[in-house]
Design a protein around this motif. Structure first.
Motif, PDB file in Angstrom:
ATOM      1  N   SER A  66      -8.892   2.971   2.380  1.00 49.97           N
ATOM      2  CA  SER A  66      -9.309   2.294   2.768  1.00 49.97           C
ATOM      3  C   SER A  66      -8.673   1.098   1.747  1.00 49.97           C
ATOM      4  N   GLU A  76     -11.520  -9.398   6.848  1.00 47.23           N
ATOM      5  CA  GLU A  76     -13.194  -8.665   6.294  1.00 47.23           C
ATOM      6  C   GLU A  76     -13.021  -9.221   5.606  1.00 47.23           C
ATOM      7  N   ILE A  77     -12.126  -9.305   4.458  1.00 49.56           N
ATOM      8  CA  ILE A  77     -11.932 -10.312   2.502  1.00 49.56           C
ATOM      9  C   ILE A  77     -11.553 -10.964   2.461  1.00 49.56           C
ATOM     10  N   ASP A 135      -6.753  -5.281   9.494  1.00 56.51           N
ATOM     11  CA  ASP A 135      -8.915  -5.495   9.714  1.00 56.51           C
ATOM     12  C   ASP A 135      -9.490  -5.824   8.661  1.00 56.51           C
ATOM     13  N   GLU A 136      -9.443  -4.385   7.777  1.00 59.16           N
ATOM     14  CA  GLU A 136     -10.431  -4.071   6.635  1.00 59.16           C
ATOM     15  C   GLU A 136     -10.002  -5.504   5.949  1.00 59.16           C
ATOM     16  N   ALA A 137      -8.290  -6.216   5.641  1.00 64.87           N
ATOM     17  CA  ALA A 137      -7.980  -7.196   4.656  1.00 64.87           C
ATOM     18  C   ALA A 137      -8.945  -8.615   5.223  1.00 64.87           C
ATOM     19  N   TRP A 160       1.064  -0.930   0.066  1.00 67.11           N
ATOM     20  CA  TRP A 160       0.041  -0.237   0.414  1.00 67.11           C
ATOM     21  C   TRP A 160       0.885   1.554  -0.063  1.00 67.11           C
ATOM     22  N   ALA A 192      -9.846  -1.977   0.666  1.00 67.28           N
ATOM     23  CA  ALA A 192     -10.826  -3.049   0.822  1.00 67.28           C
ATOM     24  C   ALA A 192     -10.363  -3.599  -1.255  1.00 67.28           C
ATOM     25  N   GLU A 193     -10.645  -2.348  -1.626  1.00 68.78           N
ATOM     26  CA  GLU A 193     -10.995  -3.089  -3.432  1.00 68.78           C
ATOM     27  C   GLU A 193     -10.077  -3.858  -4.196  1.00 68.78           C
ATOM     28  N   GLU A 232      -5.497  -0.606  10.713  1.00 69.81           N
ATOM     29  CA  GLU A 232      -6.875  -1.254  10.979  1.00 69.81           C
ATOM     30  C   GLU A 232      -7.435  -1.521   9.650  1.00 69.81           C
ATOM     31  N   GLN A 233      -6.146  -0.666   8.437  1.00 72.92           N
ATOM     32  CA  GLN A 233      -6.235  -1.569   6.978  1.00 72.92           C
ATOM     33  C   GLN A 233      -6.355  -3.426   7.061  1.00 72.92           C
TER      34      GLN A 233
END
Length: 312
Positions: A152, A187-188, A183-185, A142, A154-155, A180-181
């Motif tokens: 974000s 979730e996917i 954690d976001e990953a 990133w 996520a995409e 937090e990134q």
């Protein structure tokens, strides 16, 4: 501080143990390919032949985790091409980890960060350069700076998960991310590793390292040695004179080098921590591999932990 010297003559990357990256097992002491091309102030090997020799010697010693990226290149050499030339046919246990998202033009300048729909071309570029049908581990790297950037992911992670489902990628990791990134990953998709800048005097990610351990995710520091060497990384934290003196004293007690002490300290941070030091020198390669066997005493760790917390 201990006075019982632990020599660093054992050349075995497995001496620090192993860890699982998804369904692949790697020795915790690996190799980072970036320095094969001499970026960020690190000298390149004297010749292409030297770079090939370093890679072959690394695998001969038992290194089975190599970190690389298509954007590790200079006009005269490419890390992926060196890996492909030196190591094919690849050993069955060799795990090659790549990074996508960031990209550079042929003149070396970083291009705008990739859109999610551009990640497939990044994956395919690595596959082509490395001569593989599938990439073992791909980190979504990133941002284009040396520090994590908010936003974000996520995409991008979703697009990478689609490439995994299409068979181009075996496992997914993230790099240069905030907690937090991650954690976001998660979730996917499952995440097998987090690769962030971290070292003895770069301790901002202590909490993220611990959380990765709780989750069973590998934490893979980059610049774990270079960030502690004055002038190696622009803007990196420098240990003060007291800190450097203390590291040198621990090194002397173990008949080791300061760089080996920094690597050993990194590996002592958790069984899930993987080291990927890079070099273009056969001598430095062997020093790095020997650090896997360096056992620091509790008193050593107390001194070193104090340096890091004071410098961060």
């Amino acid at each position: 501080m201990t006075t019982n010297a632990t020599t660093t003559t054992t050349l075995d990357p497995a001496a620090a143990g192993t860890w699982r990256l998804g369904d692949r097992t790697v020795n915790r002491l690996g190799f980072g390919a970036m320095r094969l091309i001499g970026t960020l102030g690190a000298p390149a090997p004297r010749s292409r032949a030297d770079g090939l020799a370093v890679l072959r010697r690394a695998v001969e010693l038992g290194v089975n985790h190599i970190d690389t990226a298509a954007f590790y290149f200079l006009p005269t050499r490419s890390a992926n091409e060196l890996i492909s030339t030196a190591l094919q046919p690849y050993a069955d246990d060799l795990v090659i980890t790549t990074k996508i998202g960031a990209a550079r033009s042929r003149d070396g300048a970083f291009e705008p960060y990739a859109r999610p729909d551009q990640l497939r071309s990044h994956v395919e570029e690595n596959i082509r350069q490395l001569g593989l049908d599938q990439l073992d581990v791909v980190n979504l790297r990133w941002g284009t700076g040396l520090a994590p950037e908010p936003g974000s992911i996520a995409e991008h992670v979703g697009a990478l998960a689609e490439l995994r489902d299409a068979g181009l990628v075996r496992h997914i990791g993230v790099s240069n991310v905030l907690p937090e990134q991650l954690d976001e990953a998660l979730e996917i998709t499952p995440v097998v590793c987090v690769q962030n800048r971290y070292g003895l005097t770069e301790r901002d990610d202590d909490g993220l390292l611990d959380r990765c351990g709780e989750l069973g995710i590998a934490f893979v520091p980059f610049f774990s040695v270079g960030a502690s060497v004055p002038g190696a990384i622009p803007g990196a934290t420098r240990a003060d004179d007291r800190g450097r003196t203390a590291v040198e004293a621990v090194a002397a007690a173990h008949e080791a080098t300061p760089a080996q002490v920094r690597l050993a300290w990194t590996l002592h941070r958790g069984r899930h921590v993987l080291a990927i030091p890079g070099t273009g020198s056969l001598g430095h390669l062997e020093e790095n591999v020997a650090a896997a066997a360096l056992q620091l005493e509790d008193d050593d760790l107390t001194v070193l932990d104090g340096i890091g917390r004071a410098a961060s």
